[in-house]
Write an enzyme that holds these catalytic residues in place. Structure first.
Site, PDB file in Angstrom:
ATOM      1  N   LYS A 115      52.916  62.822  20.848  1.00 27.27           N
ATOM      2  CA  LYS A 115      51.896  63.035  21.394  1.00 27.27           C
ATOM      3  C   LYS A 115      51.750  64.234  22.397  1.00 27.27           C
ATOM      4  O   LYS A 115      52.594  64.685  22.935  1.00 27.27           O
ATOM      5  CB  LYS A 115      51.553  61.899  22.463  1.00 27.27           C
ATOM      6  CG  LYS A 115      49.890  61.424  22.552  1.00 27.27           C
ATOM      7  CD  LYS A 115      49.369  60.729  21.187  1.00 27.27           C
ATOM      8  CE  LYS A 115      48.184  60.046  21.451  1.00 27.27           C
ATOM      9  NZ  LYS A 115      47.739  59.190  20.345  1.00 27.27           N
TER      10      LYS A 115
HETATM   11  N1  GLU Z   1      45.390  59.415  17.950  1.00 23.87           N
HETATM   12  C1  GLU Z   1      45.537  58.455  17.018  1.00 23.87           C
HETATM   13  C2  GLU Z   1      46.355  57.142  17.657  1.00 23.87           C
HETATM   14  O1  GLU Z   1      46.529  57.530  18.715  1.00 23.87           O
HETATM   15  C3  GLU Z   1      46.022  59.087  15.639  1.00 23.87           C
HETATM   16  C4  GLU Z   1      47.495  59.529  15.458  1.00 23.87           C
HETATM   17  C5  GLU Z   1      47.427  60.294  14.141  1.00 23.87           C
HETATM   18  O2  GLU Z   1      46.822  60.036  13.189  1.00 23.87           O
HETATM   19  O3  GLU Z   1      48.600  60.904  14.124  1.00 23.87           O
HETATM   20  O4  GLU Z   1      46.802  56.506  16.836  1.00 23.87           O
END
Ligand code: GLU
Length: 429
Positions: free
Chosen positions: A119
């Site tokens: 993240k």
């Molecule tokens: N931000 C989204 C999540 O928390 C998508 C993450 C992604 O597609 O890599 O699942």
């Protein structure tokens, strides 16, 4: 460069008081204990692999300089390249990014996409920034984390207050440095620029499968059900529209300033169009205003918290009046509220399962980018539905075999798979 797509950012909430990384660890510990996880593996899976903190200097439109803080945390890469969104918010901190990175590890493993978890975040308030300033932050942040991202290393995606345009800038910055277009470095890009059909709606569409499956388990007739959606952004807005399209009564929705409730059901398409135009649901004539807290406590069959972290805490968990919770946001329930929901027999579909539709279609996007061959929307949606349904049923099965709730079962599924792969790979050196 002309920018055709405006960035819309809702106001930002107050910082959560519960530490999301602690919440993640408490659930992790419980699942690890129930699994009987080997202590060595426990230590390995708990620790984030890499944490990069970067300074992002930018020149504001008024000529002044500012240095923002940014992070990219890679929690675990045993299953494949790390994967996870980037958020822009004034409250981002390393604990939050760490928790979100770990959630991505378990989420990817639960739905069986070959990615690890990561993240990223930049502490800034996009509401107070021009589009040009957001572009500068994005490009500088991308260049600062460039050494650790890439289609085979770590693939960012949108998260809170970032969108397709931000992903296009990341892809462009990375490509300029690599002297060729590298579409697979991020997902959630605009269609026509390596993006996938159905990616934008994917998290909401995945929630629809969860709502259907959970209703089946609880023998709830969706045609007669009352649903409350907290949030009206990409996730909340999409699930509300999808449910209203199949005739489900959406009793209430909210934005940052509060909720709107109508016992007979909201006119969701009109409300979503209103929010798109006015950036708030304030002034929409079609319901009565209520506070965000009141909204969560409304009597309903299904509650979908699709806003942010720590909305359900021990302070309000006992006052919720719903049978099913489907978590659209990441971490909407603090760990110390779990037992209260259990004792009130609320069937909770946890975030790491419920909102995995986004990363499932991110995986499809990455596959399409690598092959240079793009699927039609029906294909994407069918595969998404099948993947989510399979994951739900696997987790449900574990609730029965291990006599745990859906959250612990989901963590157990994710941890079990990553532990298995870690064992097979062995330890270097
Ligand atoms: N931000 C989204 C999540 O928390 C998508 C993450 C992604 O597609 O890599 O699942």
């Amino acid at each position: 460069m002309s920018v055709t797509q405006p960035i819309t950012t809702p106001p930002v909430r107050e910082a959560p008081e519960h530490n999301p990384f602690e919440s993640m660890l408490r659930r992790f510990d419980k699942a690890a204990e129930t699994l009987g996880l080997d202590d060595g593996l426990y230590q390995i899976l708990k620790a984030p692999e890499k944490e990069l903190k970067v300074a992002i200097p930018i020149q504001r439109d008024d000529g002044t300089y500012e240095v923002l803080e940014g992070w990219r945390v890679q929690h675990n890469s045993a299953m494949g390249p790390c994967k996870g969104g980037i958020r822009y918010s004034p409250h981002v901190n390393v604990d939050e990014v760490r928790a979100l990175a770990a959630w991505m590890t378990w989420k990817c493993a639960i739905v069986g996409v070959p990615f690890g978890g990561a993240k990223g975040g930049v502490r800034c308030n996009p509401r107070e920034m021009s589009l040009k300033e957001i572009e500068k932050v994005t490009r500088r942040y991308t260049s600062a984390i460039m050494d650790i991202i890439g289609p085979d290393r770590d693939v960012p995606a949108p998260d809170m207050y970032t969108n397709e345009q931000v992903m296009a800038w990341i892809m462009d910055t990375y490509s300029v440095h690599h002297r060729h277009t590298v579409t697979g470095v991020v997902t959630g890009k605009p269609w026509g620029l390596g993006g996938s059909m159905g990616r934008k709606e994917a998290t909401g569409r995945g929630l629809l499968t969860m709502v259907r499956e959970a209703s089946r388990v609880k023998k709830l007739d969706l045609a007669k059900a009352e649903v409350v959606v907290q949030g009206s952004g990409n996730v909340g807005g999409t699930i509300a529209v999808l449910l209203s399209e199949i005739g489900v009564n959406i009793k209430a929705m909210s934005d940052i300033d509060g909720g709107l409730v109508n016992e007979k059901g909201l006119d969701v398409p009109a409300l979503v169009a209103y929010i798109e135009k006015h950036r708030t649901l304030d002034g929409f004539k079609g319901g009565d205003r209520c506070s965000n807290q009141e909204l969560l406590e409304l009597r309903c069959d299904i509650l979908l918290p699709c806003a942010t972290e720590n909305e359900i805490t021990p302070a309000n968990a006992g006052k919720l009046n719903c049978k099913i919770i489907v978590e659209g946001a990441n971490g909407p329930t603090a760990a110390d509220a779990d037992a209260i929901l259990d004792s009130n027999d609320v069937f909770v579909i946890p975030d790491i399962l419920a909102n995995a539709g986004g990363v499932v279609v991110s995986y499809f996007e990455w596959v399409q980018d690598r092959r240079g061959y793009f699927w039609d929307e029906r294909d994407v949606n069918n595969r998404l539905h099948k993947t989510m349904q399979k994951a739900f049923r696997q987790v449900l099965k574990r609730t029965k075999t291990s006599k745990v709730n859906m959250r612990t079962a989901a963590y157990m599924d994710g941890i079990d798979r990553v532990a298995h792969v870690t064992k097979m790979r062995g330890l270097y050196p």
